[in-house]
Scaffold this active site. Structure first.
Site, mmCIF file in Angstrom:
data_model
loop_
_atom_site.group_PDB
_atom_site.id
_atom_site.type_symbol
_atom_site.label_atom_id
_atom_site.label_comp_id
_atom_site.label_asym_id
_atom_site.label_seq_id
_atom_site.Cartn_x
_atom_site.Cartn_y
_atom_site.Cartn_z
ATOM 1 C CD GLU A 106 -2.880 85.364 28.283
ATOM 2 O OE1 GLU A 106 -3.308 84.247 28.660
ATOM 3 O OE2 GLU A 106 -2.446 85.567 27.136
ATOM 4 C CB CYS A 134 -6.127 86.588 26.682
ATOM 5 S SG CYS A 134 -6.295 84.957 27.411
#
Ligand SMILES: [Zn+2]
Length: 297
Positions: A106, A134
């Protein structure tokens, strides 16, 4: 054929035929993990897949960019910028470097979009559920309140559903967020093209907590130069150092990160921290002969 090209072709071979036919010319022209809004629309028309189905189908191609010598676990992410273009990202690990320096898929997709000039992310598609790190990283974004997250075989949910009662920049009195266009006006007199490139990156860095405005430039054995700017986080640990953003830039441009030859780091001495020591040790793990220029402004 490089390992990346081999993985991309394996991923292509597993796609439905109509999509494979339409996507192959894009992948075979030195594909660097960006699909424009127009390309996405024509892929959708040719494949007859929905927006969501197409993003999910493309995930194995994003995961093909993974560099995971420790976990051998290949994570792919696709971030869509506010322009409608899609940016691939994948996890990155390095031998002989502590795990805090690894990059999650990500973070890779989002910093890839940032490098290409995006100012916000509307949605992100990932082949595994986003880890806590994340979720917190994404909560720093300009678009954290509207960001949608799509996983395989799940309904789309907002980041805020994945991160209830979240902590973020506003809790520390910071407006704006990661990917907001910035220009800090740092200046440096230097003849070094690499330091000049690092300065350009530092001028775009997001460091509202430590004020360590910083950027890096990497020159590879190929002669190409890649840069990265610091992406700081309200929860500190999920911050992405400038070196990592530059390594994403190089990796998504199909460079072998072990071929980094020289680097330049620029940081604002008024900041409360420094990236120098960790940057040097991570770079030396990639290539023991790397040279590093440094400027503290
Ligand atoms: Zn993660």
């Amino acid at each position: 054929m490089t390992r990346l090209q081999q993985r991309l072709e394996e991923a292509l071979a597993n796609l439905p035929e109509a999509l494979r036919t339409s996507l192959t010319p894009i992948i075979n022209t030195e594909f660097k993990g960006v699909i424009s809004k127009e390309q996405f629309q024509s892929l959708q028309a040719d494949s007859q897949l929905s927006d969501k189905e197409l993003r999910l189908a493309l995930l194995p191609l994003a995961a093909a960019f993974s560099v995971a010598p420790i976990s051998n676990f290949y994570v792919g992410a696709i971030a869509r910028g506010l322009t409608g273009n899609l940016y691939f990202g994948a996890n990155m690990e390095y031998n002989d470097v502590q795990l805090g320096q690894t990059i999650h898929a990500e973070q890779s997709a989002i910093s890839h979009a940032w490098i290409q000039g995006e100012t916000g992310i509307s949605d992100i598609t990932i082949n595994f559920s986003p880890c806590g790190h994340c979720r917190q990283f994404m909560n720093e974004l300009t678009t954290a309140d509207s960001l949608m997250v799509q996983l395989p075989e799940r309904n789309e949910k907002s980041l805020q559903e994945y991160l209830p009662e979240s902590f973020g920049p506003k809790d520390l009195g910071i407006e704006g967020g990661l990917l907001a266009p910035l220009s800090h006006n740092l200046a440096l007199e230097t003849e070094s093209p690499l330091l000049r490139k690092a300065l350009e990156a530092a001028n775009r860095s997001h460091a509202p907590y430590s004020h360590n405005l910083s950027g890096i430039a990497l020159e590879m054995e190929s002669g190409e130069v890649y840069y990265g700017m610091y992406a700081e986080n309200a929860a500190f640990n999920p911050s992405l150092p400038p070196l990592q953003v530059a390594l994403v830039h190089a990796n998504m441009s199909r460079e072998d990160i072990l071929t980094v030859k020289s680097a330049a780091l620029v940081e604002d001495h008024k900041g409360a921290i420094s990236h120098l020591a960790i940057t040097q040790s991570t770079l030396e793990a990639l290539n023991p002969d790397v040279t590093l220029e440094y400027a503290s402004l």
